[in-house]
Design an enzyme around this catalytic site. Sequence first.
Site, PDB file in Angstrom:
ATOM      1  N   TYR A  55       0.834  -1.200   0.000  1.00 25.30           N
ATOM      2  CA  TYR A  55       0.000   0.000   0.000  1.00 25.30           C
ATOM      3  C   TYR A  55       0.874   1.258   0.000  1.00 25.30           C
ATOM      4  CZ  TYR A  55      -3.790  -3.126   1.662  1.00 25.30           C
ATOM      5  OH  TYR A  55      -4.711  -4.140   1.816  1.00 25.30           O
ATOM      6  N   HIS A 114       0.326 -11.903   1.586  1.00 29.57           N
ATOM      7  CA  HIS A 114      -0.728 -11.111   0.938  1.00 29.57           C
ATOM      8  C   HIS A 114      -1.449 -11.902  -0.156  1.00 29.57           C
ATOM      9  CE1 HIS A 114      -1.784  -6.639   0.030  1.00 29.57           C
ATOM     10  NE2 HIS A 114      -2.816  -7.417  -0.166  1.00 29.57           N
TER      11      HIS A 114
END
Length: 269
Positions: A55, A114
């Site tokens: 992010y 992830h």
Amino acid sequence: MKELCEKKVSEIGLGTWRMGGGFWTPDYSNDGKFIEAISYAITKGINVIDTAEMYGGGHTEELVGKAVSSFNRDDVFIITKVWSNHLKYDDVIKSAVNSAKRLNVKYIDLYLIHWPNPSVKLSETISAMEELVDKGIIRCIGVSNFDVELLKEAIATAKKYEIVADEIEYSIYNLSPERDLIPFAKKQGLEVIAYSPLGQGQIKAEDRLADIARKYGKSQAQVALAYVKKDAIPIPKSEDKKHIDEIAEVLKFDLTDDDIREIRRRFSS
């Protein structure tokens, strides 16, 4: 409150995707707003903060770190994730150390893979994560976007510490996890964490929950979150204080079993 990794955690968390940038690209233009929003959510009883190294290329982690710095570390539960091209042993170690530095914390509560990467053996990645637990850099190990078969493999691969969570897409618009993954996770004692619990904004145009929302005196978004929280920790994202207030209110009520069945009927067809 629930318990995860020997900590009390709120039944709803806060997602941070696109706070401080997008896919590996930082954006510094609204840092103050995002820091304030994360801090505000914590004051409203939302102590699970979900982020990732991807992010904003790590900048989102920096914002989370600044937001949580004024709180007792034991009162905040931080989740972050290692990206799929960093799953080799040394890369996992390096990524976790860098994430902890950006977060400015001594430890990460829950560290997730992830996305799976079939080109790297799962055993190599999990071995590195177990080493991170031994070093005190992370407290618990989990995965994200793993289906049942991959989750079984991860559980079997872990030798020293348990896999405690799987973060998946789950909402009234995507009930597929209820068929197999959620029942399996429950049987294994794993926590399910739900991203995109409001269907990435679809709820704004939703009318199938209007009557149920009126019954509870809540918004349709609140009803949708209450549905998801029965089996998972939803992590909606918002930087607006009014929306955060709305999210926090969902901590205070539950749907009846009859309403849960009715919602499932309406969105399964």
